[in-house]
Design a protein around this motif. Sequence first.
Motif, PDB file in Angstrom:
ATOM      1  N   VAL A 278      33.272   0.762 -20.570  1.00  0.00           N
ATOM      2  CA  VAL A 278      33.201  -0.645 -20.187  1.00  0.00           C
ATOM      3  C   VAL A 278      32.493  -1.530 -21.206  1.00  0.00           C
ATOM      4  O   VAL A 278      32.646  -2.755 -21.149  1.00  0.00           O
ATOM      5  CB  VAL A 278      32.551  -0.821 -18.784  1.00  0.00           C
ATOM      6  N   ASP A 279      31.723  -0.946 -22.111  1.00  0.00           N
ATOM      7  CA  ASP A 279      31.020  -1.749 -23.124  1.00  0.00           C
ATOM      8  C   ASP A 279      31.936  -2.731 -23.859  1.00  0.00           C
ATOM      9  O   ASP A 279      31.559  -3.888 -24.052  1.00  0.00           O
ATOM     10  CB  ASP A 279      30.284  -0.867 -24.128  1.00  0.00           C
ATOM     11  N   PRO A 280      33.144  -2.316 -24.269  1.00  0.00           N
ATOM     12  CA  PRO A 280      34.003  -3.256 -25.005  1.00  0.00           C
ATOM     13  C   PRO A 280      34.449  -4.481 -24.198  1.00  0.00           C
ATOM     14  O   PRO A 280      34.812  -5.502 -24.780  1.00  0.00           O
ATOM     15  CB  PRO A 280      35.217  -2.406 -25.390  1.00  0.00           C
TER      16      PRO A 280
ATOM     17  N   ASP B  70      38.181   8.501 -11.034  1.00  0.00           N
ATOM     18  CA  ASP B  70      38.005   7.055 -11.084  1.00  0.00           C
ATOM     19  C   ASP B  70      36.543   6.684 -10.872  1.00  0.00           C
ATOM     20  O   ASP B  70      35.723   7.522 -10.511  1.00  0.00           O
ATOM     21  CB  ASP B  70      38.875   6.387 -10.015  1.00  0.00           C
ATOM     22  N   GLY B  71      36.242   5.421 -11.085  1.00  0.00           N
ATOM     23  CA  GLY B  71      34.867   4.990 -10.889  1.00  0.00           C
ATOM     24  C   GLY B  71      34.751   3.497 -10.701  1.00  0.00           C
ATOM     25  O   GLY B  71      35.714   2.747 -10.882  1.00  0.00           O
ATOM     26  N   ILE B  72      33.556   3.077 -10.316  1.00  0.00           N
ATOM     27  CA  ILE B  72      33.227   1.660 -10.257  1.00  0.00           C
ATOM     28  C   ILE B  72      31.856   1.466 -10.886  1.00  0.00           C
ATOM     29  O   ILE B  72      30.987   2.331 -10.807  1.00  0.00           O
ATOM     30  CB  ILE B  72      33.274   1.071  -8.829  1.00  0.00           C
ATOM     31  N   VAL B  73      31.725   0.326 -11.536  1.00  0.00           N
ATOM     32  CA  VAL B  73      30.479  -0.027 -12.202  1.00  0.00           C
ATOM     33  C   VAL B  73      30.056  -1.394 -11.683  1.00  0.00           C
ATOM     34  O   VAL B  73      30.824  -2.355 -11.746  1.00  0.00           O
ATOM     35  CB  VAL B  73      30.669  -0.064 -13.738  1.00  0.00           C
TER      36      VAL B  73
ATOM     37  N   ILE C 173      33.344  -3.624 -11.883  1.00  0.00           N
ATOM     38  CA  ILE C 173      34.470  -3.164 -12.695  1.00  0.00           C
ATOM     39  C   ILE C 173      34.994  -1.883 -12.065  1.00  0.00           C
ATOM     40  O   ILE C 173      34.270  -0.890 -11.959  1.00  0.00           O
ATOM     41  CB  ILE C 173      34.053  -2.910 -14.161  1.00  0.00           C
ATOM     42  N   ALA C 174      36.243  -1.929 -11.591  1.00  0.00           N
ATOM     43  CA  ALA C 174      36.896  -0.753 -11.028  1.00  0.00           C
ATOM     44  C   ALA C 174      37.699  -0.085 -12.138  1.00  0.00           C
ATOM     45  O   ALA C 174      38.451  -0.745 -12.854  1.00  0.00           O
ATOM     46  CB  ALA C 174      37.812  -1.156  -9.877  1.00  0.00           C
ATOM     47  N   ILE C 175      37.521   1.223 -12.292  1.00  0.00           N
ATOM     48  CA  ILE C 175      38.156   1.970 -13.369  1.00  0.00           C
ATOM     49  C   ILE C 175      39.114   2.985 -12.756  1.00  0.00           C
ATOM     50  O   ILE C 175      38.689   3.872 -12.006  1.00  0.00           O
ATOM     51  CB  ILE C 175      37.109   2.696 -14.240  1.00  0.00           C
ATOM     52  N   ASP C 176      40.395   2.845 -13.060  1.00  0.00           N
ATOM     53  CA  ASP C 176      41.433   3.760 -12.591  1.00  0.00           C
ATOM     54  C   ASP C 176      41.886   4.583 -13.792  1.00  0.00           C
ATOM     55  O   ASP C 176      42.536   4.054 -14.704  1.00  0.00           O
ATOM     56  CB  ASP C 176      42.595   2.966 -12.007  1.00  0.00           C
ATOM     57  N   ILE C 177      41.532   5.851 -13.817  1.00  0.00           N
ATOM     58  CA  ILE C 177      41.910   6.733 -14.925  1.00  0.00           C
ATOM     59  C   ILE C 177      43.243   7.356 -14.586  1.00  0.00           C
ATOM     60  O   ILE C 177      43.405   7.999 -13.543  1.00  0.00           O
ATOM     61  CB  ILE C 177      40.818   7.791 -15.178  1.00  0.00           C
TER      62      ILE C 177
ATOM     63  N   LEU D  70      36.107  -7.651 -10.995  1.00  0.00           N
ATOM     64  CA  LEU D  70      35.925  -8.364  -9.742  1.00  0.00           C
ATOM     65  C   LEU D  70      34.627  -9.170  -9.834  1.00  0.00           C
ATOM     66  O   LEU D  70      33.552  -8.671  -9.502  1.00  0.00           O
ATOM     67  CB  LEU D  70      35.855  -7.362  -8.581  1.00  0.00           C
ATOM     68  N   PRO D  71      34.716 -10.426 -10.320  1.00  0.00           N
ATOM     69  CA  PRO D  71      33.498 -11.224 -10.511  1.00  0.00           C
ATOM     70  C   PRO D  71      32.858 -11.618  -9.178  1.00  0.00           C
ATOM     71  O   PRO D  71      33.541 -11.982  -8.229  1.00  0.00           O
ATOM     72  CB  PRO D  71      33.980 -12.461 -11.267  1.00  0.00           C
ATOM     73  N   TYR D  72      31.532 -11.528  -9.146  1.00  0.00           N
ATOM     74  CA  TYR D  72      30.801 -11.897  -7.940  1.00  0.00           C
ATOM     75  C   TYR D  72      31.068 -13.342  -7.530  1.00  0.00           C
ATOM     76  O   TYR D  72      31.059 -13.661  -6.346  1.00  0.00           O
ATOM     77  CB  TYR D  72      29.290 -11.695  -8.131  1.00  0.00           C
TER      78      TYR D  72
END
Length: 124
Positions: free
Chosen positions: A24-26, A43-46, A53-57, A70-72
């Motif tokens: 997610v850094d980039p 998968d994950g969420i940050v 940030i939802a991450i679908d691998i 998903l901005p607050y």
Amino acid sequence: MISFNNSIFMLLKPVKDTTFSKMVDPIMVDGEQIIESFQSVRDGIVFTNKRIIAIDIQGALGKKKDFTSLPYKRLQTFSVTTADFFDFNSKLELWFNGVGKVCFEFAARTDIAKICKTISSFVL
């Protein structure tokens, strides 16, 4: 974009923030910091101080990834279902303007109150 109508991020467990930081850094902006990270099987969420940030691998090798921001500031409301004696998991439902309902299910012993406090501190 991840279709939250057809999927639920299930049984997310807390992981070290470094688990997804290289991914997610980039896409993070100046001043954005990781608050908490959670992972299901792949998968994950940050949670950051600006968004979720939802991450679908995807794919057999996991090289293809889909990131949904998903901005607050677009969060309209959220609901939490805590774990109990028979159902050990907790659930977080969020409604975002333009996206609709997003649902995350957390494994037992996740501090769901801390997640709510984090979200509230950026929304309220």
